[in-house]
Design an enzyme around this catalytic site. Sequence first.
Site, short mmCIF file in Angstrom:
data_model
loop_
_atom_site.label_atom_id
_atom_site.label_comp_id
_atom_site.label_asym_id
_atom_site.label_seq_id
_atom_site.Cartn_x
_atom_site.Cartn_y
_atom_site.Cartn_z
CB CYS A 139 8.84 -39.97 -10.46
SG CYS A 139 9.76 -41.05 -9.49
CG HIS B 52 -13.64 -10.75 4.16
ND1 HIS B 52 -14.18 -11.99 4.26
CD2 HIS B 52 -12.56 -10.64 4.50
CE1 HIS B 52 -13.01 -12.73 4.91
NE2 HIS B 52 -12.13 -11.85 4.75
CE LYS C 42 -3.64 -0.06 2.77
NZ LYS C 42 -5.06 0.32 2.24
CG MET D 205 -2.57 -7.48 9.53
SD MET D 205 -1.18 -7.17 9.04
CE MET D 205 -1.17 -6.54 7.31
NE ARG E 143 -6.60 4.13 4.70
CZ ARG E 143 -7.85 4.14 4.45
NH1 ARG E 143 -8.56 2.98 4.47
NH2 ARG E 143 -8.75 5.22 4.10
CE1 TYR F 288 11.24 -37.90 -15.38
CE2 TYR F 288 13.08 -38.31 -16.69
CZ TYR F 288 12.52 -38.64 -15.83
OH TYR F 288 12.77 -39.87 -15.39
NE ARG G 296 -5.66 -4.64 -2.99
CZ ARG G 296 -6.26 -4.95 -1.75
NH1 ARG G 296 -5.31 -4.63 -0.77
NH2 ARG G 296 -7.34 -5.10 -1.70
NE ARG H 231 8.01 -47.78 -7.96
CZ ARG H 231 7.24 -47.02 -7.11
NH1 ARG H 231 8.01 -45.90 -6.83
NH2 ARG H 231 6.31 -46.91 -6.68
CB SER I 18 13.51 -41.29 -11.64
OG SER I 18 12.29 -40.70 -11.17
N GLY J 119 13.00 -39.83 -6.22
CA GLY J 119 11.70 -40.16 -5.39
C GLY J 119 11.75 -39.42 -4.22
NE ARG K 67 3.79 -44.73 -6.88
CZ ARG K 67 3.74 -43.21 -6.89
NH1 ARG K 67 2.85 -42.74 -7.79
NH2 ARG K 67 4.27 -42.42 -6.30
N GLY L 45 -8.10 -7.61 4.69
CA GLY L 45 -8.98 -7.66 5.91
C GLY L 45 -8.22 -8.54 7.00
C1 PEP Z 1 8.83 -41.59 -4.13
O1 PEP Z 1 9.20 -42.08 -3.06
O2 PEP Z 1 9.23 -40.43 -4.46
C2 PEP Z 1 8.08 -42.22 -5.17
C3 PEP Z 1 7.98 -41.77 -6.30
O3 PEP Z 1 7.83 -43.55 -4.83
P1 PEP Z 1 6.50 -43.96 -4.25
O4 PEP Z 1 5.96 -42.60 -3.77
O5 PEP Z 1 5.93 -44.93 -4.77
O6 PEP Z 1 7.07 -44.78 -2.94
MG MG Z 2 9.40 -44.14 -3.19
#
Ligand code: PEP
Ligand code: MG
Length: 904
Positions: A860, A481, A26, A107, A96, A880, A363, A646, A793, A795, A587, A105
């Site tokens: 993943c 609000h 503000k 504060m 204010r 990725y 704002r 997997r 990957s 996990g 999985r 709203g």
């Molecule tokens: C993980 O452990 O991040 C994973 C992707 O495997 P899961 O969730 O199946 O254990």
């Molecule tokens: Mg896992």
Amino acid sequence: MTRYIYEFGPGKTDGDASLKNLLGGKGANLAEMARLGLPVPPGFTISTECCNDYFDLGWRFPDTLESEIRTAMGHIEDQMKMKFGDPDAPLLVSCRSGARSSMPGMMETILNVGLCSTTIPGLVEKTGNEWFVYDAYRRLIMMYSDVVMEKADHVVPEDGMGIRLNLEMMMNNLKNDKGYEHDTDISLQDMQALCDRFKKKISQYLKKEFPDDPWEQLMGAIGAVFKSWNGKRAVSYRRIEHIPDAWGTAVNVQAMVFGNMGNTSATGVAFTRDPSTGKNHFFGEWLVNAQGEDVVAGIRTPNPLNKDTKNMQNQHLPSLEEAMPVLYDQLYDIRNTLESHYKDMQDIEFTIQEGTLYMLQCRVGKRTATAALNMAMDMYEQGMIDEKTMICRLNPKSLDEMLHPIVDPREEKTAVQVAEGLPAGPGGAWGKIVFTADDAVQMAKIGENVILVREETSPEDIEGMRAASAVLTARGGMTSHAALVARGWGKCCIVGAGAMKINVKNRQVQVGTRVFNEGDVFTLNGTKGIVYDGRLKMKDALENPKFIKFMAIADRHRTMGVRTNADTPEDAATALKFGAQGIGLFRTEHMFYGADSDRPLFLLRKMILSKSTDERQAALDELFPFVKQEIRNTLEVMDTLPVTLRLLDPPLHEFVPESEANQMEIAKALGIDLEEVNKRSRVLKESNPMIGHRGVRLGITFPEITQMQVNAIFTAAAELIVSGNHPMPEIMVPVTCNEKELTFVKKIVDDCYQNVLKAHNLEQIPYLFGTMIEIPRAALIADKMAKDAQFFSFGTNDLTQMTFGFSRDDIGSFMNDYIDHAILDSDPFETLDQEAVGSLIDIAVERGRKTRPEIKLGICGEHGGDPASVTFCHKAGLTYVSCSPYRVPIARLAAAQAAIQEND
Ligand code: PEP
Ligand code: MG
């Protein structure tokens, strides 16, 4: 000496919009507007640094503050030609709050500071409007006693009501007794008497006197605004929005201008474009003869600003465009100035005092995701912003809201309508109706879908609003609000459904002759503002051509891939629609849970409870065609794209039959009795299955299990190649912590590969071999893991579990306490902990690449769909991220923004 005060106004402006961290949003924008030459009443901002020093000093002002305030106040006095506390020409100020990012709203604000027995006569004399002066005094007493004398001093009222409610009751009783419909109907004598009675009540109730000294009022108000940073509402809001406690709030002290000085005065709130749809229309609400709080509090249904803002509820009310055309034109010019200066939609507050327009706030306006998309694309197409700015205008998290369901229009055609209101928050939702925020929280806790129905919401309702799937109010406008908060969250919300008569005590709402009770189900169309009786079907909102175009542009800037976690061909197909570039985690075990899993599950159980290798091999042979077919179906859907498959991950006891019927079936198949089935099941039980006999460890104890799965993968791929497809399987080994585990499995893979090639008369099947990195040890020895692994990957679900030592399945029992006590800013299973888990990833990336520079690196865990975590993954140099199908667009956008921000 630290400087705490920054002035703004027509005469002198110290700050500008870039000083948001120091001056709050503000304060920084008031300074910026003053620099643009807009009519901003003069004032000064006390910095957020001062707020933090105030807390560090044990809730005491720094010594130099008061003299800085007196100097700055002198400058306001010079510009306004009035003096604070002066009996003849008294200056009044507002106080204010204003944090770095807006906390609507949450504060406190105190208006009309400086009115007291010595200044009232002077103001009456100057304005010639005694009623107005006493109404302003009444407002000051109500706000000040509540905010400064009660809340900031942590007074816990004995009657549980608090001073504000007590005073409101006194005022309502007066209105009822005398038959006054509006506040403005109260006579001068009654208003004066009410102020006296208020002060007596305060003295009895709070055991202290309402301060009659302007400076005492001012310093009390400043301290109370600082303290409101640590008020319950503000703290809850910060937890929900992940706003750090250390930011603090600034305080803006500004010369009062009055929208309640009669019929040439007014106040309003507006957006430079429509915040619900993004349309390029000036959009807003206003009230004649009112103070700003009246618009936001939803006490009166506000008037439309102009023709574009008229709707069914307010079309009979005069617009500002009609009532005050010259001032409307001036405001419209300001709207254009602000848009071309900020190059974004602004949310503004203005006041008109006796025909003169003043700007009190601007704002960046909160908007729905759809509005954000439409505005960003329009501004880009109009040449206002460039491509990169356009991409960064959409919060990736808000895509969730855009991709979320809407009420199925076919069902709406025949549905029974309950009421209509204003479409304040988008999309559709259904749920059981509840009438208090607490009930919403309680019911949501037991898994109920609820709709919070309120007369109007206040910041106290925040937790309930969060818990509810939608919010419905009887009063209030598009800037009330409820509307602001719901829109900020992308929550379905309808406000101002005036036909509803709510009775909180009886937990009932009446509409005409119909009565609905707590627990009855409503469906809300928040995009149109219609409430329906009962539950209606919802529909996907994906097919928006603008969205598709926007995402295509964003993809041009993205350097990191986005894959999906999918376990079925259906999920894979959905993810493709959302733009997934492969599967990052399939999985295998899920084929034993879902639809049509009875037979494979039975065979898996048979395998698990087999005693000898021969018995197990026989069961595996039976299981093989099911596993192969599932994998083949998914590889086919994802043809030409990589699919990370997997190997079996969970501990075997998860699959052991529980019911006697299932146990009998297995006993029969294996030719053993029930007792023996139970005995073999008991052997599989573990104390800590999460770190027990699971993942690669199973494949080492029972190599034939690994062999069957690898055979299924290669055979599925070989069959597809023979039919002209281009499968790209990637075999992934879970829960590894030692490079020799990989060498062990690799041998099985190599042997199997040769056998399948021979069996199908093929020269090669393209594939990769790799591992999850989900145990800290594996991350630390990534150089060794990369000898056999062609990809990693991460996990991060297990990696977080094992780095923190927090059980991922039991986190619910204590995570909220960690957040409440600010030990953690966010749940590390939701947003990646960059400090430690992130360091492990960085180490693994560096060491893995040292051994194998071309190694493919992905994530993943659940974090793959969380924007902040995606940004981290981009910086860490991952190839990725992989996330659930519905989060694929979120990850795509977050990755594009990360790439843009890195190059800027
Ligand atoms: C993980 O452990 O991040 C994973 C992707 O495997 P899961 O969730 O199946 O254990
Ligand atoms: Mg896992």
